[in-house]
Design an enzyme around this catalytic site. Structure first.
Site, short mmCIF file in Angstrom:
data_model
loop_
_atom_site.label_atom_id
_atom_site.label_comp_id
_atom_site.label_asym_id
_atom_site.label_seq_id
_atom_site.Cartn_x
_atom_site.Cartn_y
_atom_site.Cartn_z
N HIS A 40 -38.41 8.34 -14.46
CA HIS A 40 -37.13 9.03 -14.30
C HIS A 40 -36.09 8.10 -13.61
CE1 HIS A 40 -35.20 13.28 -13.86
NE2 HIS A 40 -34.28 12.36 -14.04
N ARG A 76 -34.76 15.73 -19.93
CA ARG A 76 -35.55 16.43 -18.92
C ARG A 76 -36.96 16.64 -19.43
NH1 ARG A 76 -32.66 15.25 -15.50
NH2 ARG A 76 -31.60 16.50 -13.93
N ARG A 98 -25.34 22.22 -29.88
CA ARG A 98 -24.90 23.62 -29.93
C ARG A 98 -23.57 23.74 -30.65
NH1 ARG A 98 -25.52 25.21 -23.80
NH2 ARG A 98 -24.62 23.15 -23.84
N GLY A 109 -23.62 15.60 -25.98
CA GLY A 109 -22.65 15.64 -24.88
C GLY A 109 -22.18 14.22 -24.59
N ARG A 110 -21.78 14.02 -23.33
CA ARG A 110 -21.22 12.71 -22.96
C ARG A 110 -22.22 11.58 -23.17
NH1 ARG A 110 -18.80 16.18 -18.37
NH2 ARG A 110 -20.97 16.79 -18.30
N ILE A 111 -23.48 11.80 -22.75
CA ILE A 111 -24.47 10.71 -22.87
C ILE A 111 -24.85 10.50 -24.34
CG2 ILE A 111 -26.77 9.93 -22.15
CD1 ILE A 111 -26.36 11.62 -19.55
N GLU A 140 -43.16 16.48 -13.73
CA GLU A 140 -43.11 15.19 -13.04
C GLU A 140 -42.97 15.40 -11.52
OE1 GLU A 140 -39.50 13.82 -15.15
OE2 GLU A 140 -38.49 13.80 -13.20
C1 DGY Z 1 -29.52 13.44 -13.58
O1 DGY Z 1 -28.47 13.06 -13.04
O2 DGY Z 1 -29.65 14.56 -14.04
C2 DGY Z 1 -30.63 12.45 -13.64
O3 DGY Z 1 -31.69 12.92 -14.39
C3 DGY Z 1 -31.08 12.07 -12.24
O4 DGY Z 1 -31.76 13.13 -11.69
#
Ligand code: DGY
Length: 337
Positions: A287, A240, A179, A156-158, A269
């Protein structure tokens, strides 16, 4: 007209609270208590909207206890804390904060990947323990990042922002699994090659996880997947907790089936699997991939924009379930003046 009341479920920038207070009666949480489900359901009594973070679970039970609730605005791009289908079924608009954190999160993912590859945390701990007595040719030798193969699971974007850093900044070969495949004009500038998941695991020198969490991605990386990776490879997770089987990862690291890992997110977490705390070849952060002052402020502002526009009849910038708006169901829930 009586002003709507909203819950700001966690502590947030005072400026953002002040802005929300210009539009709503705000119940804030200055102690930053994390509300479990019963407490959250109780706090939401009488509220038209909620400003949440990943720590608040919005599901059918919470929604059914609060039929007056109209908008839940998450200050996060990830929204696995929301049962979106339950929100949609009840005409509750859900929103998140995409885009504003993409580059910051990719910076951090890249930094973690480099830290794992070059054994930064492990060697720092060694130095702090006072064990550094001499230089030696093989002390903390790791693996190169430049020119290596960057594997991305979740493009995706990241994922694309990470790929740009790798390809354009470090001359990395980029392979990915997702996907859906990117369009050729998105793949070409970074030379990204789409591969199946097994090939991704086998070929990546540095594997970075940036896919959303769902039942389908639970333990997407477990013992079987780790066994396919190169013994020299690193694994980085900025997505995640729960995507990686943390217990299986600790075993793979201890037995050097992969070289190193870097985790910013954990199953359950803020608890961390105790075995991860004792393996040396891992970098652990709490996180914080999106945690720069500017980006956290942009995230909070966007969550506030979503809440304000949705509750004042405007068009929220980043809805997750826009069908609620299209079908006019949010308006149906809106009390008449
Ligand atoms: C998000 O934006 O999903 C980061 O994990 C911060 O919770």
């Amino acid at each position: 007209m009586k002003r709507a009341t909203v819950l700001v479920a966690r502590a947030v920038f005072p400026e953002v609270l002040a802005r929300l207070s210009q539009h709503f009666e705000v119940e804030a949480n200055p102690d930053d208590t994390i509300f479990g489900k019963p407490a959250l359901a109780a706090r939401l009594a009488g509220k038209a909207g909620a400003f949440t973070t990943g720590s608040e679970r919005i599901d059918a039970e919470v929604l059914d206890a609060n039929p007056q609730l109209r908008v839940v605005a998450n200050m996060a791009v990830g929204y696995n804390n929301f049962d979106v289908a339950a929100c949609t079924a009840r005409g509750v608009l859900a929103t998140n904060t995409p885009d504003v954190l993409t580059e910051t999160t990719a910076d951090f993912g890249f930094a973690l990947m480099m830290a794992a590859a070059r054994r930064m945390a492990e060697s720092e701990h060694f130095l702090r323990r006072g064990e550094w007595t001499k230089w030696s040719y093989d002390m903390f030798t790791g693996s190169d990042v430049h020119g290596a193969t960057l594997g991305i699971l979740g493009m995706g974007r990241i994922g694309q922002a990470l790929a740009r850093r790798g390809a354009l900044g470090f001359g990395m070969k980029v392979i990915y699994h997702n996907r859906s495949r990117l369009a050729p004009e998105q793949e070409a500038p970074i030379g990204a090659r789409y591969v199946d998941k097994a090939a991704l695991l086998r070929e990546a020198d540095h594997l970075v996880l940036v896919l959303p969490y769902s039942a389908a991605s639970h333990h997407a990386i477990g013992a079987a997947e780790l066994a396919l990776m190169k013994p020299t490879a690193t694994l980085t997770n900025v997505a995640r907790g729960g995507i990686v089987d943390d217990a299986a990862l600790a075993v793979a690291l201890r037995e050097r089936r992969i070289a190193a890992a870097a985790l910013d997110v954990f199953e359950g977490e803020p608890k961390v699997h105790p075995d991860l705390l004792t393996v040396p070849n891992i970098v652990l952060t709490p996180h914080i991939a999106s945690a720069t002052v500017a980006t956290r402020r942009r995230m909070a502002d966007l969550a506030a924009d979503n809440l304000i526009t949705a509750l004042t009849g405007g068009r929220p910038p980043t809805p997750i379930n826009p069908e609620v708006l299209r079908e006019g169901r949010l308006a149906e829930k809106t009390p008449r003046a």
